[in-house]
Design an enzyme around this catalytic site. Structure first.
Site, PDB file in Angstrom:
ATOM      1  CG  HIS A 119      -3.327  -2.243 -11.381  1.00 52.42           C
ATOM      2  ND1 HIS A 119      -2.647  -2.659 -10.278  1.00 52.42           N
ATOM      3  CD2 HIS A 119      -3.288  -3.271 -12.240  1.00 52.42           C
ATOM      4  CE1 HIS A 119      -2.233  -3.890 -10.450  1.00 52.42           C
ATOM      5  NE2 HIS A 119      -2.602  -4.300 -11.635  1.00 52.42           N
TER       6      HIS A 119
ATOM      7  CE1 TYR B  23       0.651  -6.392 -14.950  1.00 53.19           C
ATOM      8  CE2 TYR B  23      -1.149  -5.029 -14.191  1.00 53.19           C
ATOM      9  CZ  TYR B  23      -0.477  -6.225 -14.184  1.00 53.19           C
ATOM     10  OH  TYR B  23      -0.922  -7.259 -13.415  1.00 53.19           O
TER      11      TYR B  23
ATOM     12  CG  HIS C 284       3.139  -6.683  -3.862  1.00 54.00           C
ATOM     13  ND1 HIS C 284       3.273  -7.857  -4.569  1.00 54.00           N
ATOM     14  CD2 HIS C 284       2.548  -5.812  -4.704  1.00 54.00           C
ATOM     15  CE1 HIS C 284       2.765  -7.696  -5.778  1.00 54.00           C
ATOM     16  NE2 HIS C 284       2.324  -6.454  -5.891  1.00 54.00           N
ATOM     17  CG  PHE C 285       5.157  -1.312  -3.993  1.00 56.27           C
ATOM     18  CD1 PHE C 285       6.269  -0.521  -3.832  1.00 56.27           C
ATOM     19  CD2 PHE C 285       4.033  -1.044  -3.214  1.00 56.27           C
ATOM     20  CE1 PHE C 285       6.281   0.503  -2.906  1.00 56.27           C
ATOM     21  CE2 PHE C 285       4.038  -0.027  -2.280  1.00 56.27           C
ATOM     22  CZ  PHE C 285       5.172   0.744  -2.129  1.00 56.27           C
ATOM     23  CG  HIS C 286      10.201  -1.825  -1.934  1.00 59.71           C
ATOM     24  ND1 HIS C 286       9.088  -1.187  -1.452  1.00 59.71           N
ATOM     25  CD2 HIS C 286      11.143  -0.847  -2.084  1.00 59.71           C
ATOM     26  CE1 HIS C 286       9.341   0.116  -1.311  1.00 59.71           C
ATOM     27  NE2 HIS C 286      10.582   0.336  -1.689  1.00 59.71           N
TER      28      HIS C 286
ATOM     29  NE  ARG D  64       1.421   1.654   1.202  1.00 64.12           N
ATOM     30  CZ  ARG D  64       1.018   1.718  -0.079  1.00 64.12           C
ATOM     31  NH1 ARG D  64      -0.165   1.226  -0.414  1.00 64.12           N
ATOM     32  NH2 ARG D  64       1.781   2.225  -1.005  1.00 64.12           N
ATOM     33  NE  ARG D  65       1.896   5.755   0.624  1.00 66.64           N
ATOM     34  CZ  ARG D  65       1.118   6.296  -0.290  1.00 66.64           C
ATOM     35  NH1 ARG D  65      -0.115   6.595  -0.014  1.00 66.64           N
ATOM     36  NH2 ARG D  65       1.582   6.543  -1.485  1.00 66.64           N
TER      37      ARG D  65
END
Lengths: 158, 551
Positions: free
Chosen positions: B225, B229, B376-378, B441-442
């Site tokens: 995590h 950041y 989300h993380f894209h 996913r994946r």
């Protein structure tokens, strides 16, 4: 350190919203019992087939418990046992699953059942099946070349 | 008329060190971007990979090369030159250490890449045991981490030297921010280094038979995590310090910017359980505790949003804007150095909202490991962060190579940003939607035995292919611009924009530079959040797992 008046209002409002939000999540978890699946029991992954309840995969009626049935699944690369199961509508079911080899996912599309199967651990989730139909079970944690072929099915029938 | 600060250039030799990092980063972008395109096409059901190349091999390339290599190299390169620019040129010893760090990371990257290409390490970038990759893959990743620590040591040493030369003064803002991100990175990577060196490497070498999977995952997510950041904070550096200068405005508040970074240092790390909410072996009370800590980063996020828009509005009004939103019109919409990161900022609004959903304890059950998370993380790393990195490149690369960012390139860069926004809207939007329906996913293309539910996901997968294709055009454009700025653009001077605080008289409180205090609190929070559940995990551990190679 100087903080602008508008920024103070913004931060107080934001933090207050955050506290309300966290309280809702917390009350749901600890008072209403909506905890994420967090079973603490362990099992020897290489002896899963010989140990209860995993020596009897499938839907098993139980007596004297908070739930009516136990739905037992054993995962291994790249399949689930049983490959298909029927569940009566409205049944209160404890889903109990584990893996014999690597990490697998256990996700039932269209429901809130979604948990990780970690080798050595048992995963459990208590749920009620209150919609009829066919629900796809699939592996949603990468487990190897056949990962996307790993499925099973729950048929909820009246 | 140019002010003195506009004329300060990064030392030529320090610039070379930075550029070396950027070359690797952009090569990684090319390879990882191509892998990404292939994935979306395979998953749309329209393409089968030739020559027996596996989907999961390509997926490992994409994750490792973009998530670990591109980001780490770009960030370390950017932070090194930012510190050199604001705290003064490196000493030759520091620069030498920087090169050692660079080569250590590069050799590690090469080792891991060879193992992935030989199909000895199709374990994805999270390499969850008991899938077992070749030992050289783990060793390569260790080298990448160790190299980044050496780069980090250069930043710490340059900061310490500046403080010594300027007693009682707050450090330059960009140096301060680079330092915070470096400290966070070092504390966080201890987790992944521990699982790799103490568990996975000996196990893959056959020195030990079995590995404890839950502990390995916990150590990974202790790192996993703060990793996100670590990607985000350099973008924040550009948003806080560089963007105000580019638009011609001021930094809203120097002290609050520093406080924001300190809060990220404290609340980025003791939160890894929110990636493990759906797994057994962790008490739900500890999960909830880490969920609370996770949400603490909302406070510095709100502070950042306020600051940025305050800068924009203050600037617009200083140019005579009136009405509630009149200041929007005064912003430099023709300047790619502003517009491209601005698209990134906008994407961070839905991205942040999605992140709140993901971390919400039981709500995570709806989306965990669905392709919603990929969507989300894209938006976060692959839009907000990467577009900001592109925006940084548009002035930093020519600054370091002694060239200029021409009008033609500026125009192309804006087009690039627009392509990215459109492509990502399709791809990430379709991923979010399919994820809510349960699509994982994946996972390679699959009809899941003809299940009706899985058939509903396929149109969204086609949309992901369309989005992925548009994004790949964006990748070609950015590579073209990068090559132009590195080798072909006309010689000249390009400014390294550093903003000034709106209120120069307000000195940042020195307590913000008290590292014993902040690192102390960070460590206490980590110990508090992890000690009991971690000891539990060790004491109640099941028998460990043997290695599997299932690809």
């Amino acid at each position: 350190m100087h903080i602008h008046k508008y920024e103070k209002i913004w931060l107080i409002f934001g933090t207050a919203t955050l506290l309300v939000f966290l309280s809702v999540v917390g009350v749901s978890a600890f008072y209403l019992g909506n905890q994420p699946p967090s079973c603490m029991a362990t099992v020897d992954p290489e002896k899963v087939d010989t140990l209860a309840p995993f020596n009897k995969p499938g839907l098993n009626k139980v007596e004297g418990k908070e739930w009516d049935y136990e739905l037992v699944f054993v995962a291994s690369a790249f399949n689930y046992t049983p490959g298909e199961v029927e569940v009566p509508l409205g049944a209160k079911v404890k889903v109990i699953a584990t893996t014999k080899d690597v990490i697998h996912g256990f996700s039932v599309a269209g429901t809130n059942i979604n948990m990780m199967l970690t080798p050595g651990y048992i995963s459990e989730y208590l749920t009620t099946f209150d919609k009829t139909g066919e629900f796809l079970i699939l592996c949603n944690e990468y487990c190897g070349a056949g990962h996307h072929m790993m499925t099973s099915k729950i048929k909820v029938v009246e | 008329m140019k002010t003195v600060s506009e004329k300060i250039k990064v030392d030529r030799l320090d610039g070379k060190l930075g550029m070396a990092h950027f070359y690797v980063a952009f090569i990684a972008l090319a390879i990882g971007g191509l892998a990404g395109l292939l994935q979306t096409l395979v998953r749309s059901g329209k393409l089968v990979l030739p020559a027996g190349i596996g989907y999961y091999q390509i997926l490992t390339v994409h994750g490792v090369v973009l998530g670990l290599v591109l980001t780490t190299f770009f960030i370390m390169g950017f932070q090194l030159v930012a510190v050199s620019r604001t705290a003064g040129t490196f000493t030759s010893k520091q620069r030498m250490a920087g090169w050692i760090g660079f080569w250590t990371m590069t050799i590690g990257t090469f080792m891991a890449a060879v193992m992935i290409l030989l199909n000895e390490a199709s374990v994805l970038y999270t390499f969850y045991a008991p899938l077992q990759a070749h030992a050289l893959f783990y060793l390569g990743l260790t080298f990448v981490i160790v190299g980044s620590w050496i780069d980090g040591a250069v930043i710490i040493s340059a900061y310490a030297a500046w403080r010594k030369r300027n007693p009682g003064k707050p450090s330059p803002l960009l140096t301060f921010m680079s330092l915070v991100n470096t400290l966070m990175w070092i504390i966080a990577t201890i987790g992944v280094a521990a699982t790799v060196l103490l568990q996975l490497l000996p196990w893959s070498l056959g020195l030990v038979d079995r590995v404890d999977v839950a502990i390995s995952r916990t150590l990974f997510w202790y790192f996993g995590h703060p990793l996100v950041y670590f990607w985000l904070l350099p973008a924040y550096m550009a948003w806080y310090v560089v963007i105000p200068k580019i638009i011609g405005g001021k930094i809203f508040s120097d002290s609050l910017a520093r406080l924001t970074f300190i809060l990220f240092l404290l609340f980025s790390i003791p939160v890894g359980f929110h990636h493990q909410l759906m797994e057994p072996g962790i008490d739900p009370a500890w999960k909830f505790f880490q969920v609370i800590l996770t949400f603490m980063v909302i406070i510095p996020s709100l502070m950042t949003a306020f600051s940025l828009f305050a800068t924009f509005e203050t600037y617009g009004r200083s140019k005579g804007a009136t009405g509630l939103f009149g200041w929007m019109k005064k912003l430099p919409w023709g300047d790619a150095r502003f517009v491209v990161p601005f698209i990134g900022m906008l994407s961070f609004i839905p991205a942040g909202a999605g992140g709140i959903i993901n971390a919400s304890n039981q709500m995570n059950q709806v989306v965990h490991n669905t392709i919603w998370v990929t969507g989300h993380f894209h938006l976060t790393v692959a839009t907000a962060v990467i577009l900001t990195f592109f925006g940084i490149s548009y002035w930093l690369i020519p600054h370091l190579t002694g060239r200029t960012f021409t009008k033609a390139m500026n125009k192309l860069a804006i087009i690039q940003g627009v392509f990215w926004a459109i492509g990502m809207t399709f791809m990430s939007g379709a991923m979010h939607a399919a994820g809510l329906l349960g699509a994982p996913r994946r996972s390679s293309f699959s009809e899941y035995g003809g299940a009706a539910q899985a058939a509903e996901w396929i149109p969204y997968q086609v949309a992901q292919g369309v989005g992925g294709t548009i994004l790949f055009v964006g990748i070609i454009l950015i590579l073209y611009i990068f090559i132009n700025l590195a080798f072909f653009a006309p010689k000249g001077e390009e400014e390294f924009p550093i903003g000034e605080a709106a209120d120069e008289s307000e000195k940042a409180p020195m307590v913000l530079e008290n590292w014993k205090l902040w690192i102390g609190i960070a460590v206490l929070l980590i110990l508090f959040a992890y000690t009991i559940p971690f000891v539990d995990m060790i004491q109640n551990a099941p028998i460990g797992s043997k290695g599997y190679k299932l690809w």
